[in-house]
Motif scaffolding. Structure first.
Motif, short mmCIF file in Angstrom:
data_model
loop_
_atom_site.label_atom_id
_atom_site.label_comp_id
_atom_site.label_asym_id
_atom_site.label_seq_id
_atom_site.Cartn_x
_atom_site.Cartn_y
_atom_site.Cartn_z
N LYS A 153 -4.15 25.08 -0.09
CA LYS A 153 -2.79 24.60 -0.37
C LYS A 153 -2.01 24.28 0.91
N GLY A 154 -2.40 24.88 2.03
CA GLY A 154 -1.65 24.66 3.25
C GLY A 154 -2.06 23.43 4.02
N ASP A 155 -3.16 22.81 3.62
CA ASP A 155 -3.68 21.67 4.37
C ASP A 155 -2.93 20.38 4.04
N ASP A 156 -2.53 19.66 5.09
CA ASP A 156 -1.97 18.34 4.89
C ASP A 156 -3.11 17.34 4.73
N MET A 157 -2.87 16.32 3.96
CA MET A 157 -3.90 15.31 3.70
C MET A 157 -3.45 13.96 4.23
N HIS A 158 -4.40 13.04 4.35
CA HIS A 158 -4.10 11.64 4.64
C HIS A 158 -4.62 10.84 3.45
N ILE A 159 -3.69 10.31 2.65
CA ILE A 159 -4.02 9.63 1.39
C ILE A 159 -3.60 8.18 1.49
N ALA A 160 -4.42 7.30 0.94
CA ALA A 160 -4.09 5.87 0.93
C ALA A 160 -3.95 5.38 -0.50
N TYR A 161 -3.12 4.37 -0.67
CA TYR A 161 -2.89 3.75 -1.97
C TYR A 161 -3.07 2.25 -1.84
N LEU A 162 -3.77 1.68 -2.80
CA LEU A 162 -3.95 0.23 -2.88
C LEU A 162 -3.12 -0.28 -4.04
N THR A 163 -2.30 -1.29 -3.81
CA THR A 163 -1.39 -1.77 -4.85
C THR A 163 -1.03 -3.24 -4.63
#
Length: 388
Positions: free
Chosen positions: A5-15
């Motif tokens: 729960k403490g980990d930050d993520m790098h998320i991408a979105y295609l739109t």
């Protein structure tokens, strides 16, 4: 790799859309993505948004979010394939530290792509889904693209139970790969300080002027309403569109043909408006009416409820996740013209009912559609998918 729960993520979105002054397209899907990614960025996660179909290539940062605008390209032949491969190459080249990509289902944009990222598809509303709901034939090409696209995804998210279950069945996908997470709102941006102040006898409808939004049924409703309430006004906000059944280039022109003379003089079409002006119109409205025949959720419904408005909505499938009929809004089938007329008439003549309905509607949105809570649910699901 395991995440906690403490980990930050790098998320991408295609739109294909996102409401921003530098981006050419914006709509309900884009708004839902904007609400989510801004909330995730505030939580400390790194966000990249790839927006395809744009006039130019551009990279910029806003609200701690990195945007990559991918210009539309023209090809003499096979553009549907080669443009997808162009997007694929662009994303793979700019992958960096991105851990996961989320894409929409509409027309299967990720078909044929070999992405170097785990893919989640969110059911904003595929062509397959809408053709099924509207009981109309689908182009073989669109069906093929969408089936190919969903076959590449590790998991799926839907904004309502109805949209998720129908989509999974249509694409013959295992239900255990589906997570239902509603769209959310930045509630601090939806405050109506004077819910008792509105323009009496004003109806408001927001959305593209298109058959599936129930606009023809709404004209029938208003033809009757204006007979009972001559001072009644009906406002439409949204872009015009061609009609899928007749091929007519203007749905608005067709709508005018359905209006009585009395109704026509009391109907105003405002076209597309900036987002802040749309909210102003919601606040001014007496009743917001959305007799849609096909949605996955309907952002304008929850936005209106958040602003303490009396909403008369469709009763089809997805709406059951939004409204408790008679408590925080009303629901009728779009073809049940008489029930819409009766409910709107009741709301026009009962201020206390309108007030109570608006208060309960706001409570519902705070409980179920707070983007800060829903963003955390998205992160937990992303981590679950990556861990699996």
């Amino acid at each position: 790799m395991e995440w906690d729960k403490g980990d930050d993520m790098h998320i991408a979105y295609l739109t294909p859309e996102y409401p921003h002054e530098k981006i050419s397209n914006g709509g309900g899907m884009g708004t839902s993505i904007k609400n989510l990614v801004e909330a995730l960025a505030e939580l400390g996660h790194e966000i990249t948004v790839f927006v395809y179909g744009q006039p130019v290539d551009m990279v910029f940062v806003d609200h701690k979010i990195t945007f990559h605008l991918i210009a539309q390209k023209k090809y003499q032949l096979g553009g549907f394939y080669f443009y997808r491969k162009h997007i694929e190459k662009y994303i793979n080249m700019n992958k960096g530290s991105i851990e996961l990509l989320e894409a929409p289902d509409w027309t299967g944009i990720t078909a044929f792509m070999k992405l170097r990222l785990p893919l989640i598809i969110r059911f904003h509303g595929s062509d397959t889904y809408f053709c099924h709901i509207e009981k109309r034939a689908q182009k073989i090409k669109n069906n093929f693209f969408e089936k190919n696209a969903v076959s590449k995804a590790k998991a799926f998210i839907a904004p309502t139970n109805f949209a998720g279950e129908v989509s999974m069945k249509l694409f013959q996908l295992p239900m255990d790969k589906l997570k239902v997470i509603p769209y959310g709102l930045q509630l601090e941006n939806f405050k109506n300080e004077e819910p008792d102040v509105y323009t009496p006898f004003t109806l408001l409808n927001i959305g593209t002027l298109i058959r599936k939004k129930g606009v023809f049924q709404l004209i029938e409703v208003f033809n009757r309403i204006v007979e009972k309430f001559p001072e009644a006004q009906l406002l439409f906000i949204g872009g015009d569109s061609n009609d899928v059944l007749t091929g007519n280039s203007s749905t608005w022109a067709m709508m005018q043909e359905k209006m009585t003379d009395k109704a026509r003089s009391n109907i105003e079409y405002l076209g597309k408006l900036p987002y802040n002006q749309v909210k102003d119109q919601i606040v001014k409205a007496h009743v917001c009416v959305f007799p849609s025949l096909a949605e996955t959720l309907g952002m304008v419904t929850i936005e209106s409820m958040a602003l303490s408005k009396a909403v008369v909505n469709t009763d089809i499938g997805w709406a059951q996740d939004l409204i408790n009929h008679g408590v925080d809004g009303y629901m009728h089938h779009p073809d049940d013209i008489g029930s819409y007329v009766d409910t709107i008439s009741m709301l026009f003549t009962n201020k206390e009912l309108v007030k109570g309905l608006g208060e309960k509607a706001t409570q519902t949105i705070q409980n179920k559609f707070d983007i800060k809570k829903n963003a955390l649910e998205n992160i937990e699901f992303y981590k679950l998918v990556l861990n699996s």
